[in-house]
Design a protein around this motif. Structure first.
Motif, PDB file in Angstrom:
ATOM      1  N   ASN A 107     -38.137 -11.954  43.249  1.00 33.33           N
ATOM      2  CA  ASN A 107     -39.560 -11.847  43.578  1.00 33.33           C
ATOM      3  C   ASN A 107     -39.780 -11.904  45.083  1.00 33.33           C
ATOM      4  O   ASN A 107     -40.538 -11.104  45.649  1.00 33.33           O
ATOM      5  CB  ASN A 107     -40.350 -12.962  42.894  1.00 33.33           C
ATOM      6  N   ARG A 108     -39.109 -12.836  45.736  1.00 37.22           N
ATOM      7  CA  ARG A 108     -39.290 -12.979  47.183  1.00 37.22           C
ATOM      8  C   ARG A 108     -38.674 -11.809  47.942  1.00 37.22           C
ATOM      9  O   ARG A 108     -39.239 -11.335  48.938  1.00 37.22           O
ATOM     10  CB  ARG A 108     -38.692 -14.304  47.645  1.00 37.22           C
ATOM     11  N   ALA A 109     -37.515 -11.339  47.461  1.00 34.30           N
ATOM     12  CA  ALA A 109     -36.869 -10.205  48.125  1.00 34.30           C
ATOM     13  C   ALA A 109     -37.701  -8.936  47.967  1.00 34.30           C
ATOM     14  O   ALA A 109     -37.874  -8.161  48.919  1.00 34.30           O
ATOM     15  CB  ALA A 109     -35.467  -9.996  47.560  1.00 34.30           C
ATOM     16  N   LEU A 110     -38.237  -8.726  46.767  1.00 35.26           N
ATOM     17  CA  LEU A 110     -39.014  -7.511  46.520  1.00 35.26           C
ATOM     18  C   LEU A 110     -40.358  -7.550  47.238  1.00 35.26           C
ATOM     19  O   LEU A 110     -40.886  -6.505  47.633  1.00 35.26           O
ATOM     20  CB  LEU A 110     -39.217  -7.320  45.019  1.00 35.26           C
ATOM     21  N   GLU A 111     -40.922  -8.742  47.401  1.00 34.65           N
ATOM     22  CA  GLU A 111     -42.183  -8.855  48.131  1.00 34.65           C
ATOM     23  C   GLU A 111     -42.039  -8.342  49.559  1.00 34.65           C
ATOM     24  O   GLU A 111     -42.983  -7.798  50.136  1.00 34.65           O
ATOM     25  CB  GLU A 111     -42.650 -10.313  48.151  1.00 34.65           C
ATOM     26  N   LYS A 112     -40.844  -8.514  50.133  1.00 31.13           N
ATOM     27  CA  LYS A 112     -40.607  -8.049  51.501  1.00 31.13           C
ATOM     28  C   LYS A 112     -40.470  -6.531  51.567  1.00 31.13           C
ATOM     29  O   LYS A 112     -40.706  -5.924  52.616  1.00 31.13           O
ATOM     30  CB  LYS A 112     -39.339  -8.700  52.057  1.00 31.13           C
ATOM     31  N   GLU A 113     -40.058  -5.927  50.457  1.00 29.49           N
ATOM     32  CA  GLU A 113     -39.820  -4.486  50.438  1.00 29.49           C
ATOM     33  C   GLU A 113     -41.014  -3.699  49.905  1.00 29.49           C
ATOM     34  O   GLU A 113     -41.350  -2.639  50.424  1.00 29.49           O
ATOM     35  CB  GLU A 113     -38.581  -4.174  49.583  1.00 29.49           C
ATOM     36  N   VAL A 114     -41.642  -4.219  48.862  1.00 32.17           N
ATOM     37  CA  VAL A 114     -42.743  -3.494  48.220  1.00 32.17           C
ATOM     38  C   VAL A 114     -44.064  -3.944  48.845  1.00 32.17           C
ATOM     39  O   VAL A 114     -44.854  -4.670  48.247  1.00 32.17           O
ATOM     40  CB  VAL A 114     -42.737  -3.717  46.693  1.00 32.17           C
ATOM     41  N   THR A 115     -44.279  -3.508  50.063  1.00 37.56           N
ATOM     42  CA  THR A 115     -45.488  -3.863  50.800  1.00 37.56           C
ATOM     43  C   THR A 115     -46.522  -2.748  50.671  1.00 37.56           C
ATOM     44  O   THR A 115     -46.219  -1.640  50.209  1.00 37.56           O
ATOM     45  CB  THR A 115     -45.154  -4.071  52.284  1.00 37.56           C
ATOM     46  N   ASP A 116     -47.743  -3.041  51.100  1.00 39.53           N
ATOM     47  CA  ASP A 116     -48.782  -2.007  51.086  1.00 39.53           C
ATOM     48  C   ASP A 116     -48.380  -0.832  51.973  1.00 39.53           C
ATOM     49  O   ASP A 116     -48.674   0.329  51.654  1.00 39.53           O
ATOM     50  CB  ASP A 116     -50.113  -2.594  51.564  1.00 39.53           C
ATOM     51  N   GLU A 228     -55.984  19.218  41.681  1.00 35.77           N
ATOM     52  CA  GLU A 228     -56.344  17.968  42.356  1.00 35.77           C
ATOM     53  C   GLU A 228     -55.165  17.006  42.334  1.00 35.77           C
ATOM     54  O   GLU A 228     -54.582  16.740  41.281  1.00 35.77           O
ATOM     55  CB  GLU A 228     -57.548  17.336  41.658  1.00 35.77           C
ATOM     56  N   GLN A 229     -54.810  16.484  43.505  1.00 37.30           N
ATOM     57  CA  GLN A 229     -53.707  15.530  43.574  1.00 37.30           C
ATOM     58  C   GLN A 229     -54.197  14.129  43.205  1.00 37.30           C
ATOM     59  O   GLN A 229     -55.341  13.769  43.491  1.00 37.30           O
ATOM     60  CB  GLN A 229     -53.096  15.516  44.980  1.00 37.30           C
ATOM     61  N   PRO A 230     -53.352  13.334  42.567  1.00 33.27           N
ATOM     62  CA  PRO A 230     -53.772  11.979  42.179  1.00 33.27           C
ATOM     63  C   PRO A 230     -54.013  11.109  43.401  1.00 33.27           C
ATOM     64  O   PRO A 230     -53.393  11.293  44.454  1.00 33.27           O
ATOM     65  CB  PRO A 230     -52.579  11.466  41.360  1.00 33.27           C
ATOM     66  N   THR A 231     -54.917  10.152  43.269  1.00 33.74           N
ATOM     67  CA  THR A 231     -55.187   9.215  44.354  1.00 33.74           C
ATOM     68  C   THR A 231     -54.093   8.156  44.411  1.00 33.74           C
ATOM     69  O   THR A 231     -53.322   7.979  43.464  1.00 33.74           O
ATOM     70  CB  THR A 231     -56.539   8.515  44.149  1.00 33.74           C
ATOM     71  N   LYS A 232     -54.050   7.447  45.524  1.00 35.77           N
ATOM     72  CA  LYS A 232     -53.052   6.382  45.659  1.00 35.77           C
ATOM     73  C   LYS A 232     -53.287   5.295  44.620  1.00 35.77           C
ATOM     74  O   LYS A 232     -52.337   4.707  44.090  1.00 35.77           O
ATOM     75  CB  LYS A 232     -53.093   5.778  47.064  1.00 35.77           C
ATOM     76  N   GLU A 233     -54.553   5.037  44.323  1.00 31.41           N
ATOM     77  CA  GLU A 233     -54.866   4.015  43.326  1.00 31.41           C
ATOM     78  C   GLU A 233     -54.323   4.408  41.954  1.00 31.41           C
ATOM     79  O   GLU A 233     -53.832   3.562  41.198  1.00 31.41           O
ATOM     80  CB  GLU A 233     -56.381   3.794  43.245  1.00 31.41           C
ATOM     81  N   GLN A 234     -54.409   5.686  41.630  1.00 31.59           N
ATOM     82  CA  GLN A 234     -53.904   6.148  40.336  1.00 31.59           C
ATOM     83  C   GLN A 234     -52.383   6.031  40.240  1.00 31.59           C
ATOM     84  O   GLN A 234     -51.840   5.825  39.156  1.00 31.59           O
ATOM     85  CB  GLN A 234     -54.325   7.602  40.109  1.00 31.59           C
ATOM     86  N   LEU A 235     -51.698   6.157  41.368  1.00 30.40           N
ATOM     87  CA  LEU A 235     -50.233   6.116  41.379  1.00 30.40           C
ATOM     88  C   LEU A 235     -49.674   4.758  41.775  1.00 30.40           C
ATOM     89  O   LEU A 235     -48.455   4.582  41.806  1.00 30.40           O
ATOM     90  CB  LEU A 235     -49.692   7.175  42.353  1.00 30.40           C
ATOM     91  N   ASP A 236     -50.556   3.804  42.075  1.00 30.29           N
ATOM     92  CA  ASP A 236     -50.101   2.531  42.643  1.00 30.29           C
ATOM     93  C   ASP A 236     -49.025   1.857  41.788  1.00 30.29           C
ATOM     94  O   ASP A 236     -47.978   1.452  42.297  1.00 30.29           O
ATOM     95  CB  ASP A 236     -51.291   1.585  42.820  1.00 30.29           C
ATOM     96  N   GLY A 237     -49.280   1.731  40.490  1.00 27.74           N
ATOM     97  CA  GLY A 237     -48.307   1.068  39.622  1.00 27.74           C
ATOM     98  C   GLY A 237     -46.981   1.797  39.588  1.00 27.74           C
ATOM     99  O   GLY A 237     -45.911   1.180  39.653  1.00 27.74           O
ATOM    100  N   GLN A 238     -47.034   3.123  39.481  1.00 29.11           N
ATOM    101  CA  GLN A 238     -45.809   3.927  39.443  1.00 29.11           C
ATOM    102  C   GLN A 238     -45.028   3.799  40.746  1.00 29.11           C
ATOM    103  O   GLN A 238     -43.798   3.621  40.732  1.00 29.11           O
ATOM    104  CB  GLN A 238     -46.170   5.395  39.203  1.00 29.11           C
ATOM    105  N   LEU A 239     -45.734   3.868  41.881  1.00 28.55           N
ATOM    106  CA  LEU A 239     -45.061   3.791  43.178  1.00 28.55           C
ATOM    107  C   LEU A 239     -44.416   2.428  43.388  1.00 28.55           C
ATOM    108  O   LEU A 239     -43.275   2.332  43.874  1.00 28.55           O
ATOM    109  CB  LEU A 239     -46.060   4.080  44.302  1.00 28.55           C
ATOM    110  N   ARG A 240     -45.131   1.371  43.021  1.00 28.80           N
ATOM    111  CA  ARG A 240     -44.569   0.027  43.188  1.00 28.80           C
ATOM    112  C   ARG A 240     -43.356  -0.178  42.282  1.00 28.80           C
ATOM    113  O   ARG A 240     -42.380  -0.829  42.667  1.00 28.80           O
ATOM    114  CB  ARG A 240     -45.638  -1.030  42.910  1.00 28.80           C
ATOM    115  N   SER A 241     -43.421   0.368  41.084  1.00 28.18           N
ATOM    116  CA  SER A 241     -42.288   0.253  40.171  1.00 28.18           C
ATOM    117  C   SER A 241     -41.066   0.975  40.729  1.00 28.18           C
ATOM    118  O   SER A 241     -39.941   0.453  40.680  1.00 28.18           O
ATOM    119  CB  SER A 241     -42.672   0.832  38.806  1.00 28.18           C
ATOM    120  N   GLU A 242     -41.275   2.175  41.271  1.00 25.64           N
ATOM    121  CA  GLU A 242     -40.159   2.932  41.838  1.00 25.64           C
ATOM    122  C   GLU A 242     -39.591   2.242  43.072  1.00 25.64           C
ATOM    123  O   GLU A 242     -38.369   2.195  43.262  1.00 25.64           O
ATOM    124  CB  GLU A 242     -40.624   4.346  42.183  1.00 25.64           C
TER     125      GLU A 242
END
Length: 289
Positions: A107-116, A228-242
């Motif tokens: 959790n701590r390691a990923l928090e450093k990588e999966v930032t906004d 129409e391209q998806p918004t960042k909000e629509q892809l947020d979960g997918q992007l964070r998972s990847e």
């Protein structure tokens, strides 16, 4: 105070529940000797029980107080009897500790990588890799014979209304709607149909009937647009998972560097060669047909 039975108790729920809430906001609900049991402790115990809706927790707290009291008594007796030194107990404690260490470390390691900032960059990379695709909105008239299609095109050239002709002559299910297929992308239609539709300008109709396995089509393009391209909000979960998956793999690979690892008794299976033979794609049916 006498404790009740433990109808909800099972597995790890028998562990003592700690309280993190400030004492002023956390009234004492029971005492076991000198040990106080506060409301937050009973709430945490309730939350550890499966299938209890959050909104019902307050209603069952009085009943659960007795169960938490029972747990305190059992824990005290088990500790006094020296059960903490039992090999089975120590093994299970080690197992739980290992899981907690792994969870908190990752959790701590990923928090450093999966930032906004990382999510924003991943989103921009996605937009570049997935540019907008041209879409057209078209109508068509599906008929069985080429000559019928030619006659309809002649009527259109003379000013006939396309939607009216579609309602009167089209054998496809879109006919009652004036032949309207809505917006679609090229790969959503069979190739002859797509080639014709995407080869015309808005307002044009085919100058000759187009043949597909469904019959003969007279096609008219009503509109065009970019998808129409998806918004960042629509892809947020997918992007964070990847990002999390990629970071996890990188962490594990770095930890493996310089470490000799041997899997005992496991035979590596040879990977089957990739099949690069290209297979012909089947024809696709027009969207509304």
């Amino acid at each position: 105070m006498k404790g009740g039975t433990l109808p909800f108790l099972g597995g790890d729920q028998a562990a003592e529940v700690a309280s993190d809430a400030p004492a002023g906001d956390d009234p004492v609900m029971a005492k076991v000797g000198d040990v106080e049991i506060r409301r937050s402790e009973v709430v945490k115990f309730a939350e550890s029980i499966p299938n209890i809706p959050q909104e019902q927790i307050d209603l069952i707290l009085p009943e659960l107080v007795g169960q938490v009291v029972d747990l305190k008594l059992i824990t005290k007796e088990a500790t006094t009897s020296g059960l903490g030194n039992d090999p089975e107990v120590q093994k299970r404690v080690r197992d739980v500790k290992e899981r907690i260490l792994v969870e908190i470390f990752l959790n701590r390691a990923l928090e450093k990588e999966v930032t906004d900032e990382a999510v924003e960059k991943a989103y921009q990379d996605y937009l570049i890799a997935n540019p907008p695709v041209r879409e057209v909105s078209a109508r068509h008239i599906l008929v069985e014979k080429e000559e019928t299609g030619k006659d309809l095109i002649k009527q259109l050239d003379e000013g006939a209304d396309f939607a009216t002709l579609a309602k009167e002559h089209s054998t496809g299910p879109s006919g009652p709607g004036g032949g309207d297929l809505g917006f679609f992308q090229a790969e959503q239609m069979v190739k002859p149909f797509s080639d014709a539709a995407f080869g015309m300008k808005v307002g044009e109709h085919t100058i000759a009937p187009v043949q597909t396995r469904f019959g003969w089509h007279v096609i008219k393009v009503d509109a065009e647009r970019d998808s129409e391209q998806p918004t960042k909000e629509q892809l947020d979960g997918q992007l964070r998972s990847e990002l999390s998956r990629s970071a996890y793999e990188s962490i594990v690979e770095n930890l493996k560097n310089g470490v000799e690892i041997e899997i005992i008794g496991a035979e590596a299976e040879e990977a089957a060669p990739a099949e690069n033979e290209e297979k012909p794609e089947g024809e696709k049916k027009p969207a509304s047909e």
